[in-house]
Motif scaffolding. Structure first.
Motif, PDB file in Angstrom:
ATOM      1  N   TYR A 223      59.583 106.068  65.285  1.00  0.00           N
ATOM      2  CA  TYR A 223      58.599 106.955  64.247  1.00  0.00           C
ATOM      3  C   TYR A 223      59.009 106.752  62.865  1.00  0.00           C
ATOM      4  O   TYR A 223      60.212 106.790  62.293  1.00  0.00           O
ATOM      5  CB  TYR A 223      58.753 108.371  64.630  1.00  0.00           C
ATOM      6  CG  TYR A 223      57.962 109.293  63.715  1.00  0.00           C
ATOM      7  CD1 TYR A 223      56.552 109.189  63.842  1.00  0.00           C
ATOM      8  CD2 TYR A 223      58.495 110.412  62.914  1.00  0.00           C
ATOM      9  CE1 TYR A 223      55.779 110.307  63.226  1.00  0.00           C
ATOM     10  CE2 TYR A 223      57.781 110.999  62.042  1.00  0.00           C
ATOM     11  CZ  TYR A 223      56.184 111.048  62.066  1.00  0.00           C
ATOM     12  OH  TYR A 223      55.456 111.779  61.374  1.00  0.00           O
ATOM     13  N   VAL A 224      57.820 106.299  62.185  1.00  0.00           N
ATOM     14  CA  VAL A 224      58.052 105.687  60.700  1.00  0.00           C
ATOM     15  C   VAL A 224      57.271 106.558  59.788  1.00  0.00           C
ATOM     16  O   VAL A 224      57.263 106.423  58.346  1.00  0.00           O
ATOM     17  CB  VAL A 224      58.032 104.086  60.630  1.00  0.00           C
ATOM     18  CG1 VAL A 224      58.973 103.390  61.457  1.00  0.00           C
ATOM     19  CG2 VAL A 224      56.674 103.905  60.918  1.00  0.00           C
ATOM     20  N   ASP A 225      56.472 107.636  60.015  1.00  0.00           N
ATOM     21  CA  ASP A 225      55.364 108.036  59.332  1.00  0.00           C
ATOM     22  C   ASP A 225      56.080 108.676  57.887  1.00  0.00           C
ATOM     23  O   ASP A 225      55.472 108.296  56.830  1.00  0.00           O
ATOM     24  CB  ASP A 225      54.437 109.021  59.947  1.00  0.00           C
ATOM     25  CG  ASP A 225      53.531 108.383  60.995  1.00  0.00           C
ATOM     26  OD1 ASP A 225      53.575 107.075  61.033  1.00  0.00           O
ATOM     27  OD2 ASP A 225      52.478 109.038  61.400  1.00  0.00           O
ATOM     28  N   ASP A 226      57.007 109.367  58.141  1.00  0.00           N
ATOM     29  CA  ASP A 226      57.722 110.042  57.000  1.00  0.00           C
ATOM     30  C   ASP A 226      58.505 109.120  56.236  1.00  0.00           C
ATOM     31  O   ASP A 226      58.824 109.318  55.205  1.00  0.00           O
ATOM     32  CB  ASP A 226      58.964 111.243  57.635  1.00  0.00           C
ATOM     33  CG  ASP A 226      59.828 110.761  58.590  1.00  0.00           C
ATOM     34  OD1 ASP A 226      59.700 109.576  58.975  1.00  0.00           O
ATOM     35  OD2 ASP A 226      60.903 111.561  58.719  1.00  0.00           O
ATOM     36  N   LEU A 227      58.938 107.871  56.897  1.00  0.00           N
ATOM     37  CA  LEU A 227      59.879 106.855  55.981  1.00  0.00           C
ATOM     38  C   LEU A 227      58.807 106.265  55.090  1.00  0.00           C
ATOM     39  O   LEU A 227      59.249 106.054  54.035  1.00  0.00           O
ATOM     40  CB  LEU A 227      60.464 105.943  57.050  1.00  0.00           C
ATOM     41  CG  LEU A 227      61.576 106.548  57.973  1.00  0.00           C
ATOM     42  CD1 LEU A 227      61.968 105.466  59.095  1.00  0.00           C
ATOM     43  CD2 LEU A 227      62.646 107.185  57.345  1.00  0.00           C
TER      44      LEU A 227
ATOM     45  N   ASP B 284      57.109  95.989  54.907  1.00  0.00           N
ATOM     46  CA  ASP B 284      58.677  96.063  55.253  1.00  0.00           C
ATOM     47  C   ASP B 284      58.993  95.734  56.656  1.00  0.00           C
ATOM     48  O   ASP B 284      59.823  94.968  57.127  1.00  0.00           O
ATOM     49  CB  ASP B 284      59.445  97.243  54.820  1.00  0.00           C
ATOM     50  CG  ASP B 284      59.570  97.125  53.265  1.00  0.00           C
ATOM     51  OD1 ASP B 284      59.347  96.119  52.515  1.00  0.00           O
ATOM     52  OD2 ASP B 284      59.606  98.396  52.718  1.00  0.00           O
ATOM     53  N   LEU B 285      58.096  96.030  57.546  1.00  0.00           N
ATOM     54  CA  LEU B 285      58.299  96.047  58.811  1.00  0.00           C
ATOM     55  C   LEU B 285      57.993  94.611  59.359  1.00  0.00           C
ATOM     56  O   LEU B 285      58.786  94.058  60.313  1.00  0.00           O
ATOM     57  CB  LEU B 285      57.389  96.970  59.707  1.00  0.00           C
ATOM     58  CG  LEU B 285      57.723  98.521  59.454  1.00  0.00           C
ATOM     59  CD1 LEU B 285      56.758  99.292  60.163  1.00  0.00           C
ATOM     60  CD2 LEU B 285      59.049  98.827  59.694  1.00  0.00           C
ATOM     61  N   ALA B 286      57.123  93.900  58.640  1.00  0.00           N
ATOM     62  CA  ALA B 286      56.636  92.411  59.241  1.00  0.00           C
ATOM     63  C   ALA B 286      57.658  91.484  58.438  1.00  0.00           C
ATOM     64  O   ALA B 286      58.086  90.487  59.083  1.00  0.00           O
ATOM     65  CB  ALA B 286      55.426  92.378  58.851  1.00  0.00           C
ATOM     66  N   ALA B 287      58.072  91.740  57.295  1.00  0.00           N
ATOM     67  CA  ALA B 287      59.117  90.802  56.455  1.00  0.00           C
ATOM     68  C   ALA B 287      60.333  91.689  55.796  1.00  0.00           C
ATOM     69  O   ALA B 287      60.438  91.891  54.846  1.00  0.00           O
ATOM     70  CB  ALA B 287      58.112  90.124  55.188  1.00  0.00           C
ATOM     71  N   PRO B 288      61.363  92.126  56.567  1.00  0.00           N
ATOM     72  CA  PRO B 288      62.186  93.066  56.209  1.00  0.00           C
ATOM     73  C   PRO B 288      63.087  92.264  55.174  1.00  0.00           C
ATOM     74  O   PRO B 288      63.445  91.052  55.266  1.00  0.00           O
ATOM     75  CB  PRO B 288      62.831  93.364  57.230  1.00  0.00           C
ATOM     76  CG  PRO B 288      62.604  92.434  58.297  1.00  0.00           C
ATOM     77  CD  PRO B 288      61.436  91.988  58.097  1.00  0.00           C
TER      78      PRO B 288
ATOM     79  N   LEU C 105      60.140 103.147  53.146  1.00  0.00           N
ATOM     80  CA  LEU C 105      59.481 101.847  53.560  1.00  0.00           C
ATOM     81  C   LEU C 105      57.999 101.708  53.155  1.00  0.00           C
ATOM     82  O   LEU C 105      57.465 102.467  52.601  1.00  0.00           O
ATOM     83  CB  LEU C 105      59.296 102.162  55.073  1.00  0.00           C
ATOM     84  CG  LEU C 105      60.471 101.842  56.199  1.00  0.00           C
ATOM     85  CD1 LEU C 105      60.159 101.963  57.485  1.00  0.00           C
ATOM     86  CD2 LEU C 105      61.224 100.392  55.802  1.00  0.00           C
ATOM     87  N   GLN C 106      57.976 100.388  52.926  1.00  0.00           N
ATOM     88  CA  GLN C 106      56.492 100.217  52.571  1.00  0.00           C
ATOM     89  C   GLN C 106      55.871  99.339  53.898  1.00  0.00           C
ATOM     90  O   GLN C 106      56.730  98.514  54.522  1.00  0.00           O
ATOM     91  CB  GLN C 106      56.321  98.896  51.536  1.00  0.00           C
ATOM     92  CG  GLN C 106      56.956  99.553  50.075  1.00  0.00           C
ATOM     93  CD  GLN C 106      56.118 100.780  49.685  1.00  0.00           C
ATOM     94  OE1 GLN C 106      54.763 100.816  49.682  1.00  0.00           O
ATOM     95  NE2 GLN C 106      56.802 101.665  49.240  1.00  0.00           N
ATOM     96  N   PRO C 107      54.403  99.397  53.945  1.00  0.00           N
ATOM     97  CA  PRO C 107      54.160  98.783  55.333  1.00  0.00           C
ATOM     98  C   PRO C 107      54.364  97.314  55.546  1.00  0.00           C
ATOM     99  O   PRO C 107      54.645  97.071  56.574  1.00  0.00           O
ATOM    100  CB  PRO C 107      52.577  98.922  55.056  1.00  0.00           C
ATOM    101  CG  PRO C 107      52.261 100.042  54.027  1.00  0.00           C
ATOM    102  CD  PRO C 107      53.594 100.089  53.345  1.00  0.00           C
TER     103      PRO C 107
END
Length: 668
Positions: free
Chosen positions: A288-292, A302-306, A298-300
């Motif tokens: 779960y990442v909503d609060d992050l 970041d998950l695709a290109a950490p 996090l930025q959206p």
């Protein structure tokens, strides 16, 4: 329960004892130091091999120690010292400290067995002295009205003389003993009016070791005898969450991390490559990442290109919320999980910390390994092994997969044994076989086909885990041998499998003599208090999801607060034999999740397995023992007439301020 030891078991080697000097920390008061010295002098006078030193309060009084609440260092140290001497440690006092020496493992089987039984009885008898436990036991033994009859727990015991006479007349036939499995739930026993769990708990208190609840999953099992009026209890078992890391078990199964990777490197397959890629993608999706995102961690994209910076922010966030969890004056626990409040639980400090840490790991794995497996091919997998960074990430993937699956497709047989008089007929072997029978596997699957608490809290939504078991492990009570699990194999066709396949308990190795079973509850409480008062940053709240073995972690932190060597003091000197029952052919690959379906050695849908397993036990073990005079004599010693002398009765200790349970509790 364990019976006689094998005569052909290997001798236990005698270990050289290591000296452990113990003294109070430098900031202890003079009063505390003097009290500890007096106590150790008293303990040093205890003869080696003497009976238990007994109640802690008596030894505190002898050492003129009082007001322990105002002396937390002395309280923790004194309780630990008394427990150690209770377990056979010896003490020598010198000017600067007390030198403790652990008991050596004895080469003589009978002596070693007696030593371990004595250690176990200390904790069991401590428990049986508790008012609440005595009240429960006496309540079960007291008669109550059920229908038009007076019944008590004694009606669930079989008179040994009656059973011995029956097997002599008719042999050990299906008419004399009719075993069946009963899964313990919230139901009431129709024959006696007792709660099934109360029946199970009562007979569990007859074991040599103390009764304790198991964190995580647990499914108690009764084996009862339909040949008797009230369906007497033959034995009991419990399938529970397993110990997470057991090197001998993991290596035997073939899923130990380095062992598995060596096998894959030698024979890479497209299936393994696809599994690794799926694990990398799935690990991110179940967090779960909503609060992050809301808090700017996090930025959206970041998950695709950490980037390394993103991973560092997540780890810092994990550390921050971990400290908040440990330092909080009150712990916010979510109670309405049944209403699927997974987001609420996910956003607690505990699970925020776990999620940030897990996501940092997942993104790092994806950045260093994912490129080799997109798409997943044998060639890409082979190249990944040539990159040290990618190989190290593969290790993390395998460890996480094993950690996730170990608590769902693997279980431990934490309780297994027969009660008197059935134990004389080797009924412990019957209970062991029935504990892994199709009925039990089906009940386990049905009970745990529901959202996983930890995985769902991590994901903020219901997550189902595989509930079909592939392996059940257990240990012997004694390290010198186990007559209960020794040679316990049966043809798979009695459980609906192929007749040319043999199932049963394989010996895997020996466990390490390490744990907290030799420390009393009051000792653990004193260690927790002293660690808190000395400013420990680690707070252990025994919350589900906080971590494995909370009792072990509490003792470790408390001993660290005293400045005492935890690794030495946690050695209880009770090595045990490890056993395991593989239930599937594809043990490694199904257990890790590489194979989606288990290839069972038995038929998990078989409904009449009880009768077939019982028939096998009667023929293989019971009938032969029923012809032996000493077995019949042993059975006849368990009487249900005044004075009640029966091995299935809880042995409440009689001592200072305690009287023997009244015989009027049993209707004659």
């Amino acid at each position: 329960m364990e019976q006689d030891l094998r005569t052909d078991a290997p001798k236990v080697m005698k270990e050289e004892a290591k000296l452990v000097p113990l003294s109070l920390p430098a900031d202890a008061s003079r009063r505390e130091r003097q009290g500890f010295a007096r106590l150790c002098t008293q303990l040093a006078s205890t003869p080696v091999g003497a009976e238990a030193v007994g109640d802690h309060g008596r030894w505190m009084k002898a050492a003129k120690i009082n007001n322990l609440y105002d002396q937390p260092l002395l309280a923790a140290a004194a309780h630990v010292a008394i427990d150690l001497v209770d377990q056979g440690w010896t003490v020598r006092v010198d000017r600067s400290s007390a030198v403790f020496t652990p008991p050596s493992v004895h080469g003589d089987r009978k002596v070693e067995k007696a030593r371990i039984r004595r250690q176990e009885h200390l904790r069991r008898d401590e428990q049986l002295r508790k008012t609440s436990v005595r009240r429960f036991v006496e309540g079960m033994e007291r008669t109550h009205q059920h229908g038009d009859r007076l019944v008590s727990v004694f009606n669930l015991m079989r008179d040994g003389r009656e059973l011995a006479d029956a097997v002599q007349r008719a042999g050990a036939s299906a008419d004399v003993i009719k075993p069946y499995v009963q899964i313990v739930d919230s139901s009431i026993c129709e024959l006696t009016g007792f709660k099934l769990h109360d029946i199970w708990r009562y007979f569990r208190h007859t074991w040599s070791n103390a009764y304790a609840t198991v964190p995580g999953r647990s499914m108690p099992i009764l084996v009862r005898d339909a040949a008797t009026e009230f369906h007497a209890v033959i034995g009991l078992a419990a399938i529970s969450s397993p110990v997470v890391q057991i090197a001998e078990r993991d290596h035997w199964m073939g899923w130990e991390t380095d062992q598995f990777l060596e096998q894959v490197q030698a024979e890479p397959t497209a299936d393994i490559a696809g599994w690794l890629a799926q694990r990398i993608e799935g690990q991110q999706k179940e967090i779960y990442v909503d609060d992050l995102l809301r808090d700017g961690i996090l930025q959206p994209t970041d998950l695709a290109a950490p980037t390394p910076e993103v991973i560092a922010r997540l780890r810092a966030d994990a550390d921050r919320h971990r400290q908040r969890h440990h330092q909080a004056s009150t712990i916010r626990a979510v109670r309405n999980i049944d209403r699927e409040a997974w987001v609420e639980r996910a956003e607690t400090d505990l699970f925020r910390s776990k999620r940030s840490s897990a996501l940092a790991e997942a993104l790092e794995i994806a950045s260093l390994l994912g490129g080799y497996l997109s798409p997943p091919t044998i060639e890409g997998l082979t190249k990944a092994f040539s990159d040290p960074k990618a190989r190290s990430q593969m290790r993390r993937v395998v460890r996480r997969a094993r950690g996730e699956r170990v608590g769902t497709v693997i279980a431990d047989l934490t309780v297994c044994g027969a009660v008197a008089p059935y134990n004389a007929l080797a009924a412990g072997k019957l209970v062991g076989a029935l504990a892994v029978s199709p009925q039990v596997l089906s009940a386990y699957r049905e009970k745990y086909a529901r959202p996983s608490e930890i995985a769902s809290a991590m994901a903020g939504r219901p997550i189902l885990r595989e509930p079909r078991l592939s392996f059940v492990g257990t240990t012997s009570l004694y390290g010198t041998g186990s007559s209960q699990y020794n040679r316990l194999f049966w043809p798979a066709d009695v459980m609906g499998g192929d007749s040319d396949i043999r199932m049963g308990f394989h010996e895997l190795g020996r466990s390490r003599s390490f744990g907290t079973s030799h420390f009393s509850d009051e000792t653990v409480e004193a260690l927790v208090r002293v660690s808190a008062l000395r400013g420990s940053l680690v707070r252990i709240n025994s919350l589900f999801g906080e971590g494995v073995s909370p009792r072990l972690r509490k003792v470790r932190v408390g001993l660290a607060a005293l400045g005492w060597p935890a690794n030495e003091l946690l050695k209880h000197g009770r090595e045990r034999i490890l056993y395991g029952v593989p239930l599937v052919e594809n043990l490694r690959d199904y257990s890790l999740g590489i194979d989606g379906e288990p290839k069972y050695l038995l038929n998990p849908e078989l409904t009449e397995a009880d009768a077939k397993v019982s028939e096998w036990w009667l023929e293989r073990w019971c009938r032969r023992r029923a012809t032996q005079g000493h077995v019949l004599e042993s059975m006849r010693s368990h009487r249900l007439v005044r004075p009640v002398e029966h091995g299935a009765r809880v042995p409440l200790p009689v001592g200072e301020g305690m009287s023997a349970p009244g015989e009027e509790m049993f209707p004659i």
